[in-house]
Design a protein around this motif. Structure first.
Motif, short mmCIF file in Angstrom:
data_model
loop_
_atom_site.label_atom_id
_atom_site.label_comp_id
_atom_site.label_asym_id
_atom_site.label_seq_id
_atom_site.Cartn_x
_atom_site.Cartn_y
_atom_site.Cartn_z
N THR A 8 0.63 -1.13 0.13
CA THR A 8 0.06 -0.23 0.05
C THR A 8 1.06 1.41 0.15
O THR A 8 0.61 2.06 -0.60
CB THR A 8 -0.96 0.10 1.20
OG1 THR A 8 -1.65 -1.31 0.98
CG2 THR A 8 -1.85 1.28 1.20
N PHE A 12 0.79 3.97 -3.06
CA PHE A 12 0.56 5.38 -2.98
C PHE A 12 1.54 6.47 -2.74
O PHE A 12 1.06 7.66 -2.73
CB PHE A 12 -0.72 5.28 -1.79
CG PHE A 12 -1.91 5.00 -1.89
CD1 PHE A 12 -2.71 5.57 -2.95
CD2 PHE A 12 -2.34 3.68 -1.48
CE1 PHE A 12 -4.05 5.01 -3.21
CE2 PHE A 12 -3.46 3.20 -1.85
CZ PHE A 12 -4.33 3.76 -2.59
N ASN A 94 -5.20 6.04 -12.09
CA ASN A 94 -4.86 5.77 -10.79
C ASN A 94 -5.78 5.21 -9.75
O ASN A 94 -5.77 4.23 -9.28
CB ASN A 94 -4.17 6.90 -10.37
CG ASN A 94 -2.62 6.86 -10.84
OD1 ASN A 94 -1.99 6.20 -11.60
ND2 ASN A 94 -1.94 8.14 -10.67
N THR A 98 -6.11 1.64 -8.15
CA THR A 98 -6.22 1.49 -6.53
C THR A 98 -7.49 0.92 -6.18
O THR A 98 -7.61 -0.04 -5.30
CB THR A 98 -6.09 3.06 -5.89
OG1 THR A 98 -5.06 3.81 -6.50
CG2 THR A 98 -6.21 2.92 -4.51
N TYR A 101 -7.55 -2.83 -7.01
CA TYR A 101 -6.42 -3.33 -6.02
C TYR A 101 -7.22 -3.99 -4.75
O TYR A 101 -7.14 -5.10 -4.27
CB TYR A 101 -5.24 -2.84 -5.78
CG TYR A 101 -4.35 -3.11 -4.55
CD1 TYR A 101 -3.66 -4.38 -4.75
CD2 TYR A 101 -4.35 -2.82 -3.51
CE1 TYR A 101 -2.90 -5.00 -3.70
CE2 TYR A 101 -3.85 -3.27 -2.30
CZ TYR A 101 -3.21 -4.28 -2.43
OH TYR A 101 -2.32 -4.77 -1.44
#
Length: 112
Positions: A8, A12, A94, A98, A101
């Motif tokens: 993570t 990020f 993005n 995200t 995921y």
């Protein structure tokens, strides 16, 4: 669990880390909006990994709250503060990566 946190963090860092290292925007209202939105997004992500978070709450975050915050507040503020560094298409890509995921990780399907 450590691997999830590491993944993570690595995932990020390009989104939030670069933003905080750049020159601060001249417009303080935009800066405040960006910081407030960033804090809200961080809160959502932290809540996703909390063991006490219910699956319904994760669904609420991933299917509604996070995307709305990102699209309506984070993207506009980031584009205003650094228009030469980001594009809306890239930021939306993005977001999609995200969300995919986390949805895969928590086995969540949004009903859209």
């Amino acid at each position: 669990m450590k691997i999830k946190i590491l993944i993570t963090t690595l995932f990020f860092t390009p989104l939030t880390g670069c933003n905080k290292q750049s020159n601060p925007p001249k417009n303080t209202a935009i800066t405040a909006q960006l910081e407030q939105s960033d804090k809200k997004i961080d809160k959502y992500l932290n809540k996703l990994y909390c063991p006490n978070t219910t699956q319904d709450t994760r669904i609420q975050i991933l299917c509604r709250d996070y995307p709305v915050e990102y699209k309506t507040k984070y993207i506009p503020a980031l584009l205003k503060s650094s228009p030469d560094k980001y594009t809306e298409a890239k930021l939306l890509a993005n977001l999609e990566a995200t969300l995919n995921y986390y949805k895969n990780n928590f086995k969540i399907k949004c009903s859209n």
